[in-house]
Design an enzyme around this catalytic site. Structure first.
Site, PDB file in Angstrom:
ATOM      1  N   THR A 194       0.822  -1.210   0.000  1.00 32.15           N
ATOM      2  CA  THR A 194       0.000   0.000   0.000  1.00 32.15           C
ATOM      3  C   THR A 194       0.858   1.264   0.000  1.00 32.15           C
ATOM      4  OG1 THR A 194      -1.512   1.272   1.402  1.00 32.15           O
ATOM      5  CG2 THR A 194      -0.124  -0.311   2.532  1.00 32.15           C
ATOM      6  N   ASP A 195       0.295   2.353  -0.530  1.00 36.69           N
ATOM      7  CA  ASP A 195       0.995   3.642  -0.465  1.00 36.69           C
ATOM      8  C   ASP A 195       1.096   4.163   0.971  1.00 36.69           C
ATOM      9  OD1 ASP A 195      -1.655   4.392  -0.048  1.00 36.69           O
ATOM     10  OD2 ASP A 195      -1.730   5.869  -1.656  1.00 36.69           O
ATOM     11  N   GLU A 196       0.317   3.568   1.896  1.00 41.05           N
ATOM     12  CA  GLU A 196       0.351   4.069   3.282  1.00 41.05           C
ATOM     13  C   GLU A 196       1.702   3.836   3.948  1.00 41.05           C
ATOM     14  OE1 GLU A 196      -2.927   3.610   5.886  1.00 41.05           O
ATOM     15  OE2 GLU A 196      -4.397   3.682   4.272  1.00 41.05           O
ATOM     16  N   TYR A 202      -1.704  -0.284  11.239  1.00 43.77           N
ATOM     17  CA  TYR A 202      -1.913  -0.953   9.939  1.00 43.77           C
ATOM     18  C   TYR A 202      -0.738  -0.700   9.007  1.00 43.77           C
ATOM     19  CZ  TYR A 202      -3.331  -1.356   5.064  1.00 43.77           C
ATOM     20  OH  TYR A 202      -3.359  -1.641   3.716  1.00 43.77           O
ATOM     21  N   LYS A 246       2.150  -3.254   7.419  1.00 48.15           N
ATOM     22  CA  LYS A 246       2.362  -3.474   5.984  1.00 48.15           C
ATOM     23  C   LYS A 246       3.815  -3.150   5.608  1.00 48.15           C
ATOM     24  CE  LYS A 246      -0.277  -4.397   3.161  1.00 48.15           C
ATOM     25  NZ  LYS A 246      -0.719  -5.722   2.617  1.00 48.15           N
TER      26      LYS A 246
HETATM   27  P1  NAD Z   1     -10.129  -6.731   2.679  1.00 46.75           P
HETATM   28  O1  NAD Z   1     -10.111  -6.407   4.131  1.00 46.75           O
HETATM   29  O2  NAD Z   1     -11.353  -6.404   1.878  1.00 46.75           O
HETATM   30  O3  NAD Z   1      -9.870  -8.285   2.484  1.00 46.75           O
HETATM   31  C1  NAD Z   1      -8.888  -8.980   3.198  1.00 46.75           C
HETATM   32  C2  NAD Z   1      -9.110 -10.481   3.003  1.00 46.75           C
HETATM   33  O4  NAD Z   1      -8.049 -11.160   3.695  1.00 46.75           O
HETATM   34  C3  NAD Z   1     -10.427 -10.988   3.599  1.00 46.75           C
HETATM   35  O5  NAD Z   1     -11.029 -11.904   2.705  1.00 46.75           O
HETATM   36  C4  NAD Z   1      -9.991 -11.699   4.876  1.00 46.75           C
HETATM   37  O6  NAD Z   1     -10.846 -12.772   5.246  1.00 46.75           O
HETATM   38  C5  NAD Z   1      -8.608 -12.209   4.482  1.00 46.75           C
HETATM   39  N1  NAD Z   1      -7.742 -12.432   5.641  1.00 46.75           N
HETATM   40  C6  NAD Z   1      -7.536 -11.591   6.690  1.00 46.75           C
HETATM   41  N2  NAD Z   1      -6.689 -12.167   7.569  1.00 46.75           N
HETATM   42  C7  NAD Z   1      -6.335 -13.369   7.048  1.00 46.75           C
HETATM   43  C8  NAD Z   1      -5.456 -14.424   7.468  1.00 46.75           C
HETATM   44  N3  NAD Z   1      -4.790 -14.348   8.631  1.00 46.75           N
HETATM   45  N4  NAD Z   1      -5.321 -15.491   6.669  1.00 46.75           N
HETATM   46  C9  NAD Z   1      -6.002 -15.588   5.492  1.00 46.75           C
HETATM   47  N5  NAD Z   1      -6.850 -14.645   5.055  1.00 46.75           N
HETATM   48  C10 NAD Z   1      -7.004 -13.543   5.819  1.00 46.75           C
HETATM   49  O7  NAD Z   1      -8.841  -6.046   2.064  1.00 46.75           O
HETATM   50  P2  NAD Z   1      -8.642  -5.345   0.642  1.00 46.75           P
HETATM   51  O8  NAD Z   1      -9.107  -3.957   0.713  1.00 46.75           O
HETATM   52  O9  NAD Z   1      -9.151  -6.256  -0.414  1.00 46.75           O
HETATM   53  O10 NAD Z   1      -7.044  -5.311   0.570  1.00 46.75           O
HETATM   54  C11 NAD Z   1      -6.322  -6.387   0.012  1.00 46.75           C
HETATM   55  C12 NAD Z   1      -4.840  -6.084   0.077  1.00 46.75           C
HETATM   56  O11 NAD Z   1      -4.563  -4.901  -0.661  1.00 46.75           O
HETATM   57  C13 NAD Z   1      -4.323  -5.824   1.494  1.00 46.75           C
HETATM   58  O12 NAD Z   1      -3.057  -6.408   1.603  1.00 46.75           O
HETATM   59  C14 NAD Z   1      -4.234  -4.301   1.591  1.00 46.75           C
HETATM   60  O13 NAD Z   1      -3.231  -3.934   2.479  1.00 46.75           O
HETATM   61  C15 NAD Z   1      -3.888  -3.959   0.162  1.00 46.75           C
HETATM   62  N6  NAD Z   1      -4.314  -2.643  -0.316  1.00 46.75           N
HETATM   63  C16 NAD Z   1      -5.620  -2.244  -0.177  1.00 46.75           C
HETATM   64  C17 NAD Z   1      -6.029  -1.028  -0.716  1.00 46.75           C
HETATM   65  C18 NAD Z   1      -7.460  -0.549  -0.616  1.00 46.75           C
HETATM   66  O14 NAD Z   1      -7.741   0.589  -0.989  1.00 46.75           O
HETATM   67  N7  NAD Z   1      -8.403  -1.371  -0.161  1.00 46.75           N
HETATM   68  C19 NAD Z   1      -5.098  -0.211  -1.373  1.00 46.75           C
HETATM   69  C20 NAD Z   1      -3.774  -0.637  -1.480  1.00 46.75           C
HETATM   70  C21 NAD Z   1      -3.411  -1.860  -0.962  1.00 46.75           C
HETATM   71  O1  DAU Z   2      -4.119   4.097   0.482  1.00 48.45           O
HETATM   72  C1  DAU Z   2      -4.367   2.727   0.496  1.00 48.45           C
HETATM   73  C2  DAU Z   2      -5.179   2.362   1.720  1.00 48.45           C
HETATM   74  O2  DAU Z   2      -6.493   2.862   1.510  1.00 48.45           O
HETATM   75  C3  DAU Z   2      -5.195   0.861   1.988  1.00 48.45           C
HETATM   76  O3  DAU Z   2      -3.899   0.456   2.304  1.00 48.45           O
HETATM   77  C4  DAU Z   2      -6.156   0.521   3.124  1.00 48.45           C
HETATM   78  O4  DAU Z   2      -6.259  -0.885   3.268  1.00 48.45           O
HETATM   79  C5  DAU Z   2      -7.521   1.084   2.798  1.00 48.45           C
HETATM   80  O5  DAU Z   2      -8.424   0.821   3.854  1.00 48.45           O
HETATM   81  C6  DAU Z   2      -7.430   2.572   2.526  1.00 48.45           C
HETATM   82  O6  DAU Z   2      -7.077   3.289   3.735  1.00 48.45           O
HETATM   83  P1  DAU Z   2      -7.781   4.683   4.129  1.00 48.45           P
HETATM   84  O7  DAU Z   2      -7.627   4.882   5.573  1.00 48.45           O
HETATM   85  O8  DAU Z   2      -7.340   5.760   3.215  1.00 48.45           O
HETATM   86  O9  DAU Z   2      -9.306   4.309   3.729  1.00 48.45           O
HETATM   87  P2  DAU Z   2     -10.701   4.580   4.453  1.00 48.45           P
HETATM   88  O10 DAU Z   2     -11.765   4.199   3.461  1.00 48.45           O
HETATM   89  O11 DAU Z   2     -10.757   3.977   5.798  1.00 48.45           O
HETATM   90  O12 DAU Z   2     -10.709   6.159   4.600  1.00 48.45           O
HETATM   91  C7  DAU Z   2     -10.577   7.000   3.463  1.00 48.45           C
HETATM   92  C8  DAU Z   2     -10.616   8.440   3.951  1.00 48.45           C
HETATM   93  O13 DAU Z   2     -11.942   8.720   4.424  1.00 48.45           O
HETATM   94  C9  DAU Z   2      -9.692   8.713   5.118  1.00 48.45           C
HETATM   95  O14 DAU Z   2      -9.173  10.022   4.993  1.00 48.45           O
HETATM   96  C10 DAU Z   2     -10.603   8.634   6.340  1.00 48.45           C
HETATM   97  C11 DAU Z   2     -11.931   9.107   5.795  1.00 48.45           C
HETATM   98  N1  DAU Z   2     -13.130   8.493   6.424  1.00 48.45           N
HETATM   99  C12 DAU Z   2     -13.199   7.151   6.499  1.00 48.45           C
HETATM  100  C13 DAU Z   2     -14.290   6.541   7.075  1.00 48.45           C
HETATM  101  C14 DAU Z   2     -14.373   5.030   7.190  1.00 48.45           C
HETATM  102  C15 DAU Z   2     -14.155   9.308   6.875  1.00 48.45           C
HETATM  103  O15 DAU Z   2     -14.104  10.545   6.782  1.00 48.45           O
HETATM  104  N2  DAU Z   2     -15.242   8.711   7.446  1.00 48.45           N
HETATM  105  C16 DAU Z   2     -15.350   7.358   7.571  1.00 48.45           C
HETATM  106  O16 DAU Z   2     -16.365   6.859   8.131  1.00 48.45           O
END
Ligand code: NAD
Ligand code: DAU
Length: 337
Positions: A125-127, A153, A157
């Protein structure tokens, strides 16, 4: 070609599996998922009966179970999507983030090494870069930006990324890493900003915006992320990190107002709430490395992607209502091969 995908019952992993089976119909895909609260078998329902798909219940931090799965399937490629992914939950309960995101990665790396997989890809992730100031729109995250994490988190990562780079160097393993910006699209768990706001608006309940809503995120349609991962697996250089993002920065409040307008709902539903502790201000990816080396460019504009996403939540009300009611946990596991 056998591809082992971890975390495939989640948002991005689920979309990836749909795309992979559609675009590479002769591949076999094995999904390993622990089905935590974020894992939803209904996301995999469209592929569950595909003879080239197999689901294996398993925790990536469980060494014995992972060894058993590798012995059974002997995958060629491993893509690790599995993670605890929600920043807010990591603030309340960091322990499970360290276990899944760091120990889980170590267990998968060890198994990949023991079984000699031809590629291990870590979905990061970019985080891991921390945040950028709001008043410096000229700054972007490059692959050289120092790791500087803000939440349990992102720290977990980053730990996993460093472990991957260490295994690549020490054991000469064929490893690549992608660091993507915020994804949005179908099957996104309704605790994250866009699906939470869309589903709340559809139910006419308040939309909780943290602070003043001025934080900036760099949004990418999930399918564009999936295609980037495929390109990295095909042609990415071993031991390298690739940033993935589409130069699509938006303030949270603007995203929320746009989706309210598209849904025909009033802005009076917005409720400003206490800010997230340590809240990252701005994310912005410089994707020039993946564009230059692998020819990747995003295909979906934010306007089109948001429209498609909102339509998906309108047309798949049962999917998210089952999440909110807890019924999604009742679906039975089917495993094949
Ligand atoms: P998500 O939370 O929707 O899904 C995570 C999945 O992993 C779920 O199906 C969960 O059951 C499974 N899981 C959790 N713990 C586990 C374990 N111990 N063993 C096996 N399975 C397990 O997450 P997402 O948003 O789909 O993110 C997927 C990946 O992409 C993550 O690694 C996250 O860090 C990365 N990522 C997410 C975003 C985003 O915007 N959502 C952006 C950049 C990177
Ligand atoms: O940048 C990549 C990341 O993006 C991934 O690595 C993470 O897994 C993914 O969850 C996401 O992280 P963020 O913290 O950016 O996403 P989130 O949807 O939780 O929040 C997006 C923005 O919105 C953040 O600035 C917080 C704000 N927010 C979020 C929630 C849930 C609100 O204002 N209200 C809310 O209820």
């Amino acid at each position: 070609m056998k591809i082992l995908v971890t975390g495939g019952a989640g948002f991005i992993g689920g979309n990836y599996i749909h795309e992979r089976l559609k675009n590479y119909p002769t591949n076999q895909v094995i999904c390993v998922d622990a089905l935590t609260y974020a894992g939803n078998l209904e996301t995999l329902e469209p592929v569950m009966k595909n003879p080239n798909f197999c689901f294996e219940l398993g925790d990536i931090a469980d060494e014995a179970r992972i060894k058993e799965i590798f012995e059974k399937h002997k995958p060629d490629i491993v893509i690790n999507f599995a993670a605890e992914s929600h920043v807010d939950r990591s603030i309340g309960n960091p322990g499970v983030f360290l276990k899944t995101n760091i120990i889980g990665t170590q267990v998968l790396l060890d198994a990949s090494r023991a079984f000699g997989v031809s590629r291990y890809h870590q979905v990061s992730t970019d985080e891991v870069y921390g945040d950028l100031p709001l008043d410096r729109p000229d700054l972007f995250f490059t692959e050289e930006t120092p790791i500087h994490t803000s939440s349990p988190y992102s720290a977990s990562k980053a730990g996993a990324d460093l472990l991957c780079l260490a295994y690549a160097r020490t054991y000469k393993m064929p490893i690549t890493i992608s660091r993507c910006s915020n994804n949005y699209g179908p099957y996104h768990f309704p605790e994250k900003l866009i699906p939470l706001m869309v589903t709340n608006a559809m139910q006419d309940i308040p939309l909780p915006v943290y602070g003043k809503g001025e934080n900036v995120r760099d949004w990418l349609y999930v399918i564009d992320h999936c295609h980037a991962i495929d390109l990295i697996i095909q042609n990415g250089r071993l031991g390298e990190v690739y940033n993935v993002g589409g130069h699509n920065e938006r303030r949270n409040i603007d995203v929320v107002k746009t989706l309210l307008s598209q849904l025909g709902k009033p802005e009076s539903l917005i409720k400003y709430v206490t800010d997230r502790p340590g809240h990252d201000l701005r994310y912005a990816i410089d994707p020039s490395k993946i564009s230059r080396e692998l020819g990747w460019l995003p295909k979906t504009s934010f306007d089109d992607g948001l429209r498609q996403t909102i339509d998906w939540y309108i047309n798949n009300r049962g999917w998210w209502e089952n999440v909110l009611s807890g019924k999604y946990k009742e679906m039975k596991i089917e495993s094949r091969f």
